[in-house]
Design a protein around this motif. Sequence first.
Motif, mmCIF file in Angstrom:
data_model
loop_
_atom_site.group_PDB
_atom_site.id
_atom_site.type_symbol
_atom_site.label_atom_id
_atom_site.label_comp_id
_atom_site.label_asym_id
_atom_site.label_seq_id
_atom_site.Cartn_x
_atom_site.Cartn_y
_atom_site.Cartn_z
ATOM 1 N N VAL A 94 0.854 -1.174 0.000
ATOM 2 C CA VAL A 94 0.000 0.000 0.000
ATOM 3 C C VAL A 94 0.895 1.231 0.000
ATOM 4 N N GLU A 95 0.669 2.124 -0.972
ATOM 5 C CA GLU A 95 1.430 3.370 -1.055
ATOM 6 C C GLU A 95 0.565 4.504 -0.552
ATOM 7 N N LYS A 96 1.139 5.351 0.292
ATOM 8 C CA LYS A 96 0.452 6.536 0.781
ATOM 9 C C LYS A 96 1.230 7.767 0.366
ATOM 10 N N GLU A 97 0.546 8.693 -0.280
ATOM 11 C CA GLU A 97 1.103 9.977 -0.693
ATOM 12 C C GLU A 97 2.375 9.825 -1.528
ATOM 13 N N GLY A 98 2.487 8.736 -2.248
ATOM 14 C CA GLY A 98 3.564 8.548 -3.201
ATOM 15 C C GLY A 98 4.927 8.212 -2.639
ATOM 16 N N HIS A 99 5.073 8.151 -1.323
ATOM 17 C CA HIS A 99 6.417 7.885 -0.808
ATOM 18 C C HIS A 99 6.480 6.840 0.312
ATOM 19 N N THR A 100 5.413 6.591 1.018
ATOM 20 C CA THR A 100 5.421 5.608 2.093
ATOM 21 C C THR A 100 4.824 4.307 1.582
ATOM 22 N N THR A 101 5.575 3.223 1.712
ATOM 23 C CA THR A 101 5.082 1.921 1.279
ATOM 24 C C THR A 101 4.948 1.010 2.491
ATOM 25 N N LEU A 102 3.791 0.370 2.585
ATOM 26 C CA LEU A 102 3.518 -0.574 3.655
ATOM 27 C C LEU A 102 3.272 -1.932 3.011
ATOM 28 N N GLU A 103 4.143 -2.897 3.306
ATOM 29 C CA GLU A 103 3.999 -4.240 2.743
ATOM 30 C C GLU A 103 3.191 -5.102 3.705
ATOM 31 N N ARG A 104 2.203 -5.812 3.157
ATOM 32 C CA ARG A 104 1.355 -6.687 3.963
ATOM 33 C C ARG A 104 1.373 -8.081 3.340
ATOM 34 N N GLU A 105 1.748 -9.070 4.138
ATOM 35 C CA GLU A 105 1.812 -10.446 3.651
ATOM 36 C C GLU A 105 0.697 -11.272 4.282
ATOM 37 N N LYS A 106 -0.379 -11.492 3.529
ATOM 38 C CA LYS A 106 -1.539 -12.283 3.955
ATOM 39 C C LYS A 106 -1.955 -11.972 5.397
ATOM 40 N N PRO A 107 -2.360 -10.731 5.666
ATOM 41 C CA PRO A 107 -2.726 -10.369 7.040
ATOM 42 C C PRO A 107 -4.014 -11.052 7.511
ATOM 43 N N LEU A 108 -4.069 -11.279 8.819
ATOM 44 C CA LEU A 108 -5.229 -11.858 9.488
ATOM 45 C C LEU A 108 -5.867 -10.765 10.335
#
Length: 184
Positions: A94-108
């Motif tokens: 997930v990218e927020k405001e073009g610079h912060t990336t949050l990686e999520r691997e099959k979240p529960l």
Amino acid sequence: MKTIKSLFILFTCFFCFNSNLFAQEHATQTAGSEHSFKHFRASAAMYHTYINTESAEGKKYLIVPSLGFDLEYWFNEKFGLGSHNDLELISFEVEKEGHTTLEREKPLLLTMDALWKPYKGLVLLLGPGVEFEKAENLFVVRGGIEYEFELKSSHWDISPTIFYDSRRHAYDTFSFGIGVGKRF
């Protein structure tokens, strides 16, 4: 966060295996036939979760398939408490405001929701939860609406559902899906 996860597991086990503690049947007369109120409901659901991301190219939506399993205890025909649990089936960023990336691997995602049935099969729900993922766990507030269509007094139902999940300091999602439930 480990404590919160333990509490969710403990709550789920308590209500699944100790149903005799709360087993009460309310008999009501409806149009000459006796109807027995079932306090517990379990359902399995399939969802499409829509995640809004922002990047240099503009806004776009990720569509993530999800599976859900819900356990609910109804105090009476209007109010209940439910554990709604979702597993997102793919990994994503997930990218927020073009610079912060949050990686999520099959979240529960586990939530504990207050349930209110204001009219027939319409159920409104609201509650806190936690999204567990190996890199970072996130606090979530869930709001939702579903409608239970009972199948010929068999205590089985089909329920279309819409959820809105807000993850603190992260991202928000909409989920649309359908579930199959059983009252017991």
